[in-house]
Every structure is written in C-alpha cells, then in structure tokens.
Design an enzyme around this catalytic site. Sequence first.
Site, PDB file in Angstrom:
ATOM      1  N   GLY A   1      -0.110  -1.706  -0.030  1.00  0.00           N
ATOM      2  CA  GLY A   1       0.954  -3.434  -0.036  1.00  0.00           C
ATOM      3  C   GLY A   1       2.307  -2.915  -0.431  1.00  0.00           C
ATOM      4  O   GLY A   1       2.364  -1.572   0.507  1.00  0.00           O
ATOM      5  N   VAL A   2       2.886  -3.486  -0.841  1.00  0.00           N
ATOM      6  CA  VAL A   2       4.216  -3.497  -0.481  1.00  0.00           C
ATOM      7  C   VAL A   2       4.460  -3.031  -1.722  1.00  0.00           C
ATOM      8  O   VAL A   2       4.417  -2.983  -2.700  1.00  0.00           O
ATOM      9  CB  VAL A   2       4.609  -5.444  -0.407  1.00  0.00           C
TER      10      VAL A   2
ATOM     11  N   ASN B   1       7.482   0.216  -3.399  1.00  0.00           N
ATOM     12  CA  ASN B   1       8.387   1.754  -3.704  1.00  0.00           C
ATOM     13  C   ASN B   1       6.433   2.868  -3.965  1.00  0.00           C
ATOM     14  O   ASN B   1       6.669   3.651  -3.458  1.00  0.00           O
ATOM     15  CB  ASN B   1       8.887   1.743  -4.943  1.00  0.00           C
ATOM     16  N   ILE B   2       5.672   1.718  -4.918  1.00  0.00           N
ATOM     17  CA  ILE B   2       4.383   3.026  -4.998  1.00  0.00           C
ATOM     18  C   ILE B   2       3.588   2.707  -4.138  1.00  0.00           C
ATOM     19  O   ILE B   2       2.848   3.642  -3.412  1.00  0.00           O
ATOM     20  CB  ILE B   2       3.735   2.190  -6.196  1.00  0.00           C
TER      21      ILE B   2
ATOM     22  N   GLU C   1      -2.189  -5.454   6.768  1.00  0.00           N
ATOM     23  CA  GLU C   1      -0.875  -6.828   6.596  1.00  0.00           C
ATOM     24  C   GLU C   1       0.599  -6.156   6.373  1.00  0.00           C
ATOM     25  O   GLU C   1       0.938  -6.561   7.646  1.00  0.00           O
ATOM     26  CB  GLU C   1      -1.241  -7.598   5.530  1.00  0.00           C
TER      27      GLU C   1
ATOM     28  N   GLY D   1      -2.373 -10.584   0.073  1.00  0.00           N
ATOM     29  CA  GLY D   1      -3.718 -10.000   0.614  1.00  0.00           C
ATOM     30  C   GLY D   1      -4.663  -9.139  -0.248  1.00  0.00           C
ATOM     31  O   GLY D   1      -5.339  -8.872   0.733  1.00  0.00           O
TER      32      GLY D   1
END
Length: 498
Positions: free
Chosen positions: A258-259, A261-262, A284, A378
């Site tokens: 995903g999007v 920092n982590i 994605e 997503g």
Amino acid sequence: MAFNHISAAEAASLIKHGYNIGLSGFTPAGTAKAVTAELAKIAEAEHAKGNPFQVGIFTGASTGESCDGVLSRAKAIRYRAPYTTNPDFRKAVNNGEIAYNDIHLSQMAQEVRYGFMGKVDVAIIEACEVTDDGKIYLTAAGGIAPTIARLADKIIIELNAAHSKAAMGLHDVYEPLDPPYRREIPIYKPSDRIGTPYIQADPKKIVGIVDTNWPDEARAFAAGDPLTDKIGQNVADFLVADMKRGIIPPTFLPLQSGVGNIANAVLGALGHSTAIPAFEVYTEVIQNAVIGLIRDGRVKFASGCSLTVTNDCLNEVYRDMDFFRDKLVLRPSEISNSPEIVRRLGIISINTAIEADIYGNVNSTHIGGTKMMNGIGGSGDFTRNAYISIFTCPSVAKEGKISAIVPMVSHEDHSEHDVNIIVTEQGVADLRGKSPKERAQTIIENCVHPDYKQILWDYLKLTDGKAQTPHCIRAALGMHAELAKSGDMRNVDWGQYK
C-alpha cells in the site's frame, strides 16, 4: 485531424452543472490539474450569482490539490467515487456535503461501464502526447482512463509538458470485455504485456487540447523512524521464516504494498534482506522505495497503476528510461488490481490498518467507525485474493491514548476470513489455521501494546467463553466509547458492563 488548442478556462466552460466528469490519473499522478482548477472558479462564480453548480466526478483513485482540493472548497462536487486523500474533501464528506461512494478500485471502471453511476459527459485526460488519429499516450498513471475515454461524449486533453515523451511505451492499456463475453485476463507473470501503449480514442470526441506544464502534485513521505523500521523488519523476518519452512517458494512471490511510510519501510526491509532473493512487484502504487530497489537490482520488475513518486524521482525515471523500460509497466486500475490476476500470481499483499480487533477483522477506512479517512482503495482487491494477506499498523496512536487493537472494530472493511497476518512494532500474529479464540490469544500476546494487554484480557473475561467468537456485546465498543468520553482508551472500566 487537427485538434483545437484551447485554454483551461475555455475547456472548463464546456462542463455544465449536473455533468459527470471522468478523470485520468491514480493518486495525484497523471490526473487533471488545469481544467479542474478553472472549473472551481466557474462554480464559485455561479454560486455567487445564486445559481447551482455541481458535478459528479469519477476517478481512478485520489487526485491532487488542483482537483479534489479546489473543487471541494468551491462546493462543486455533488458525487464522487472512489478513493481520495485530500483533507478538504475529507472534511466535506464528513460534514455531509458530498455524496461519496467508497468502492474497491478494481471495480470502478467496470461499474462506470455497467452504468451504475450514470453517463460520462466529459473525460479530462492528461497526456504526454496525442496523435491526429486519436492515440493518447498517458503520463504517470493508468487509472480508469481507457474506460472514460471510450464512454465520454467529449474528451479534453491536458497535454502536459512536465511529463517527458519518454513515458510513451510505459503503459499497457487493456480493457476487458463485459459479461457475459469476458475472457480471462492473460497475465501470467508481472512483466507480461497484453495491450497497447496508448488509448485509442475517437478523434471526433476530442474537443480541445489544453497545453500545460504542471508537475504532479506529489506527496513526499516522511523518512522512516524506529517504529516504522521495526514494523518493516517484523514483516521481513516473518516472510523469511515462511520461505525457510517452505510456505513461500524459494524464488519468492510478487509483492503488493500500500501507500505511505510503513509501506516504504516494509519494502526497504525486504529489499535489504540478504535472505530474500530479488523479487517482482505487482501492485497499484509504485513509490520511491520500489524505484530505488529496481536500481539496486533487488526488484526485478514492477507492474503498477501509477508512479506515485516525488517529482525528482519521476524525472530520474524519465531521464533513464532506457534502463527502466524493460523493468516497469503501468496498467489500468482494473488490471493492476484484478482479483483474478492477484489470485493467479500468488501475490503477497501488505496493507495498512487503522485498527484491528482481537479476532482479525480490520478497519482501514473510518476513524471511530463514522468519520471517513481516505477509503478502502485497493486493499480489498488484494487482501481477499492474496497468497498471504498482511496488515500492518503501530500498536498505539495519539501518544498511547488509542489502541490499534480493540475488542471489536468500529467499522469493518476486511473480515477475519481474509486477514492472514497482523503486524505491529510489538510483533507478528499469524492467524492462519486458527479458530477465533486462538486468534484472539495470538493477537493479544504478539501485537498489543503492553499498556493494553491486560485490558483486552479483562475484556475477554466479560464473555462466558462458550461462544464460537466470544463477545460481550454491550462492552464490545467500550474502548471506543471511553475514547469519546475521556480521550484515552486506557481509562475504560469494564466493571460497568458486568
């Protein structure tokens, strides 16, 4: 045919109150900027005259300040789908000012095709090149551009000089047929290409080209810190252990991340692990970390929907396209997020949770169960179909006043049936093959912050323990109620529920 070159204001004037507009892009990458900024001015002027002016907006995912931001402040959005990250848009949604439809990103293009949201009056598509016969070469994202270009009555092109023509050839444009004629999507490895490098539009529908030089309104993510680095290392250690015991093939499997920092920290930890071979990415959003790992030879190939990177990083990719051309591909979102392909390729999915409960249900969209944060994006497309589905989050938030692990999530996006692994900086909870009671024990012991372990054990004591999934229904949201009351979940008093 020769197209008319018009100003952004002239293009915006073609959009009328009540229209539905479709936008290219996926995150701020590759989305409309100039025309939507002018559309906001039209809305403000009409509202000042006492006239209504609002539009519906169909996007691939989030957009930038010059779209969601200005249009939200101008109160120009009636309806919008799907995902978004803009704070002004979020405020308007939570104030009840915008009808927001939060749907899985893989479904957006097809639901527009099916007519679920109404017709597409105008498509605004950002391009790095357009040919006289209607070939549109996209910029940094695929999104739902092929679908809206085909369905729209009119197409406006933002020809953006901020994106190099080196981007031509980066895309693989493929639109599946609708049922009952749909066939399998023939992608069998992340690097497969099955479409064309451009959108073929009807040139008669292109009503104007707006020349711009407007960089993507990219968000820079903060550098890693000890907490995110620890989460990333916990994920890497878990995957290495699974590979050593034969759960994951020795060649490894493609990753989706995903999007944020982590996500960057997780990718960094995986990339630096000598126990993990060079791997592929089928995701994605391609972030800076992936580009760095490609340069380092740790990522062999990355398939995504967008280059959601800083502008410096994007320009580096454009300048070095001879190196990246056979290592990157951008696809429409219904292909990058296709459940069929995710299941076939055996994707390891890694996404971020707002909160999880002791049985493994995950909330990834709503604060306190009611306030929209960004949307499901997503994460559902990948989670339900992944070879291994992982959710990460810090164990606490707001200086420890909020526990990310609670008795029952306040809003559920991903059920216990789809969530395999939960990871915090405290450790890893492997939920595979476990009953609900076993999952609760594993999550509390491995993922919960020390300040909340006994609190959650005490919650379980309120139940008779005889149920398949033990809950004290009156107390299940007690920690959330205490947060609303005192501002600190640690103050919860289970005694009031006995």
